[in-house]
Write an enzyme that holds these catalytic residues in place. Structure first.
Site, PDB file in Angstrom:
ATOM      1  N   ASP A 131       0.863  -1.173   0.000  1.00  0.00           N
ATOM      2  CA  ASP A 131       0.000   0.000   0.000  1.00  0.00           C
ATOM      3  C   ASP A 131       0.907   1.233   0.000  1.00  0.00           C
ATOM      4  OD1 ASP A 131      -2.401   1.466   0.414  1.00  0.00           O
ATOM      5  OD2 ASP A 131      -3.136  -0.109   1.742  1.00  0.00           O
ATOM      6  N   ASP A 233      -2.997   4.453  -2.486  1.00  0.00           N
ATOM      7  CA  ASP A 233      -4.043   4.877  -1.559  1.00  0.00           C
ATOM      8  C   ASP A 233      -4.551   6.281  -1.894  1.00  0.00           C
ATOM      9  OD1 ASP A 233      -5.429   4.652   1.139  1.00  0.00           O
ATOM     10  OD2 ASP A 233      -4.290   6.500   1.401  1.00  0.00           O
ATOM     11  N   GLU A 287      -6.807   3.175  -5.611  1.00  0.00           N
ATOM     12  CA  GLU A 287      -8.058   3.286  -4.875  1.00  0.00           C
ATOM     13  C   GLU A 287      -8.817   4.449  -5.478  1.00  0.00           C
ATOM     14  OE1 GLU A 287      -9.758   3.879  -0.381  1.00  0.00           O
ATOM     15  OE2 GLU A 287      -8.059   5.076  -1.025  1.00  0.00           O
ATOM     16  N   HIS A 353     -10.623  -3.105   4.444  1.00  0.00           N
ATOM     17  CA  HIS A 353     -10.440  -2.533   5.792  1.00  0.00           C
ATOM     18  C   HIS A 353     -11.263  -1.262   5.992  1.00  0.00           C
ATOM     19  CE1 HIS A 353      -8.017  -0.276   3.080  1.00  0.00           C
ATOM     20  NE2 HIS A 353      -7.831   0.652   4.003  1.00  0.00           N
ATOM     21  N   ASP A 354     -11.885  -0.748   4.930  1.00  0.00           N
ATOM     22  CA  ASP A 354     -12.703   0.463   5.060  1.00  0.00           C
ATOM     23  C   ASP A 354     -14.191   0.122   5.126  1.00  0.00           C
ATOM     24  OD1 ASP A 354     -10.538   2.201   5.032  1.00  0.00           O
ATOM     25  OD2 ASP A 354     -10.536   2.348   2.846  1.00  0.00           O
TER      26      ASP A 354
HETATM   27  C1  GLC Z   1      -7.883   5.252   2.039  1.00  0.00           C
HETATM   28  C2  GLC Z   1      -7.669   4.073   2.959  1.00  0.00           C
HETATM   29  C3  GLC Z   1      -8.257   4.396   4.282  1.00  0.00           C
HETATM   30  C4  GLC Z   1      -7.562   5.613   4.839  1.00  0.00           C
HETATM   31  C5  GLC Z   1      -7.627   6.778   3.857  1.00  0.00           C
HETATM   32  C6  GLC Z   1      -6.673   7.851   4.229  1.00  0.00           C
HETATM   33  O1  GLC Z   1      -9.217   5.480   1.814  1.00  0.00           O
HETATM   34  O2  GLC Z   1      -8.214   2.921   2.391  1.00  0.00           O
HETATM   35  O3  GLC Z   1      -8.159   3.343   5.188  1.00  0.00           O
HETATM   36  O4  GLC Z   1      -8.153   5.986   6.044  1.00  0.00           O
HETATM   37  O5  GLC Z   1      -7.254   6.369   2.554  1.00  0.00           O
HETATM   38  O6  GLC Z   1      -5.357   7.432   3.999  1.00  0.00           O
END
Ligand code: GLC
Length: 582
Positions: A131, A233, A287, A353-354
């Site tokens: 990541d 990310d 993402e 994880h989100d």
């Molecule tokens: C992305 C991650 C998340 C994080 C956010 C800020 O959305 O998946 O877990 O809190 O970025 O880095």
């Protein structure tokens, strides 16, 4: 090319090396047509390192724990692991706030542990996707410390600053801030800095070529170690109009339109590709897939040389606390498939994880439906076109954790600051809590359930988030021993996918479009045809399909039997079957 060969030798990454072998003439034709790639054929297993396996008793998972469990990971039939951030971090957002991109978070171990972990993964033909969090860093990163120290510091332009003498900066929405504003006033230099996420996650200034070069160097550092891919990310937010124009009032309701894939982003990705991706055999996934399907295409079309795949949130945005329509689910996944049918590639996932646990959001986590419905969802993920991303614990059918009830039980900054903000804005707090109990990210982060011993074999200490009490029955050990378990169904599905190219590359066609309970589709490649029937409801569902009689007995079935006569069938609650055409 040289670098790749060297890496292969040094790290014994046999899988990568095998890929470089000459193709036979027959393979060449087929591969050119399908544009075969290892990352399209991959089955990705996402590990949230904090919650996977603790070995030192501090209640937090670690890299040694992952190493210990690699035989388990291999046994799942997955081919790659995506690891959430493991870099040094003050953990304001569990590692998504990086203070040193070239070091390992002390909670998780050391660089030596990392090297061992990577070698052990490669020894098992498992690839590793890291990541990369570079829309922002931690405010404790040396760059930010320098940047905030004076207005003429060489690192000042690594971040976005707005001098106070220009007045209040135009409002920007923050996803995690308790006040809601993404600008934070900093006394030291009498200026505001920008943070789309928490105050401890200042946004990097991608317009600055030095920042970009720093990031590419970091990525090369990891690629030189032999990692096989990067997940970018929140990267769709990286490009910003740094004149910071005023956005219309209420824009935050639709902030993606103003934040995602802004001018410059494609150039940054092209540059990243030229500097990093093109030099290694690595996969790249972002993402966020932009604002439209066209934009998503532009990110991933191979001839644009940006990234391999992106993932959109359309699918995970569907479930709501009061339920959702299967029609929306079908429509969403069908729309994404057809947009990429001829060109480009997508990711398939229902949780990460989100998100809260998939069986609790999309299906049914109460008895007797938890197991069949979790199997049904895994059947879906592993039979769609696109690279499947399977979140740890979903192979067991892990559920939302009933121990997370009051706001004090939650650890996630998004939940805690969201609560403060809602309170301040006079929102209905009962409603807020109802949503949190259903959808909080913490549900997806409770520890892995290995066995029925204390703390489920996750830790000998106090787990950082409470174990789900159902670990006494829902755990790896129990499920390994039970041939009918969600886990064993998952393994059958990974094996089926790996042995049947049709499930990877085959065309997808939605059938039974109007059916209220059943999601049905076919996958076809050359003369191989499969039909997938998924009952998303807790009651029996009858289907009539013209050519059903041309299909054989189920290859996959989450029940002991399948009721089919001629062109009709009756699916049991949450029944999932895959049939192959005779
Ligand atoms: C992305 C991650 C998340 C994080 C956010 C800020 O959305 O998946 O877990 O809190 O970025 O880095």
């Amino acid at each position: 090319m040289k670098k790749i060969t060297l890496l292969c030798l040094v790290l014994l990454s046999l899988y990568s090396c095998a890929e470089k072998k000459e193709k036979t003439p027959m393979q060449t034709n087929q591969e050119d047509e399908l544009d075969k790639k290892w990352w399209k054929e991959a089955i990705v297993y996402q590990i949230y390192p904090r919650s996977f396996q603790d070995t030192d008793g501090d209640g937090v998972g670690d890299l040694k724990g992952i190493i210990e469990r690699l035989d388990y990971v291999k046994s799942l039939g997955v081919t790659a692991v995506w690891l959430n951030p493991i870099y040094s971090s003050p953990n304001d957002d569990n590692g998504y706030d990086v203070s040193d991109y070239r070091d390992i978070m002390s909670d998780f171990g050391t660089m030596e542990d990392f090297d061992t972990m990577l070698a052990e993964m490669h020894a098992r033909d498992i690839k590793l996707v890291m990541d990369i969090v570079v829309n922002h860093s931690s405010d404790e990163h040396p760059w930010f410390k320098e940047s905030r120290s004076s207005r003429d510091n060489p690192y000042r332009d690594y971040y976005h600053w707005w001098p106070a003498e220009k007045g209040e900066p135009p409002y920007r929405y923050s996803l995690f801030d308790a006040e809601g504003n993404a600008w934070k006033y900093d006394e030291q230099t009498d200026a505001y800095y920008l943070h789309y996420f928490s105050q401890k996650q200042p946004d990097l200034n991608w317009e600055n070529p030095k920042v970009r070069q720093e990031v590419y160097d970091i990525m090369k550092f990891w690629a030189d170690k032999g990692v096989d891919g990067f997940r970018l990310d929140a990267f769709q937010f990286a490009a910003k109009d740094t004149t910071f124009p005023k956005f219309p009032d209420g824009f935050e309701k639709n902030f993606i339109q103003y934040y995602a894939v802004q001018e410059g982003l494609h150039d940054y990705l092209k540059e990243m590709n030229a500097e990093v991706f093109s030099k290694y055999d690595v996969m790249s996934v972002a993402e966020g897939a932009g604002r439209t399907l066209e934009e998503a295409h532009e990110l991933v079309d191979a001839d644009r040389n940006e990234i391999n795949m992106a993932y959109a949130f359309d699918g995970v945005d569907i479930p709501k606390v009061d339920g959702y329509e299967l029609a929306t689910f079908k429509e969403t996944f069908t729309k994404w498939d057809s947009a990429f049918a001829k060109k480009g590639w997508i990711s398939i996932f229902l949780s990460n994880h989100d998100q809260a646990r998939m069986v609790s959001r999309y299906a049914n986590d109460s008895l007797p439906f938890r197991a069949p419905s979790a199997k049904m969802l895994n059947t879906f993920i592993l039979s769609m076109r696109g690279t499947p991303y399977c979140y740890f614990g979903d192979e067991l059918g892990m559920t939302n954790n009933p121990k997370l009830q009051e706001i004090e039980d939650f650890k996630d900054i998004a939940a805690i600051n969201g609560y403060k903000k809602a309170q301040k804005q006079g929102e209905d707090m009962d409603e807020y809590m109802r949503n949190l109990r259903f959808g909080s990210r913490d549900h997806g982060r409770t520890p892995m359930q290995w066995d029925d011993s204390q703390n489920a074999g996750f830790t000998t200490g106090t787990p950082w988030l409470p174990l789900n009490p159902n670990y006494t029955t829902v755990n790896v050990q129990a499920e390994e021993e039970n041939p009918q378990s969600v886990l064993n169904h998952f393994k059958k599905m990974t094996a089926l996918r790996k042995n049947n190219e049709v499930l990877i590359y085959g065309d997808y066609e939605l059938i039974q479009k109007e059916h209220k309970q059943v999601y049905a589709y076919t996958r076809s490649l050359d003369n191989q045809n499969m039909m997938v029937l998924l009952n998303f409801s807790d009651t029996e569902a009858a289907v009539g399909i013209n050519d059903l009689h041309t299909y054989g007995d189920p290859l996959i079935n989450n029940y002991d039997s399948f009721e089919k006569t001629g062109t009709s069938a009756v699916l049991k609650p949450y029944q999932a079957v895959i049939l192959a055409k005779n």
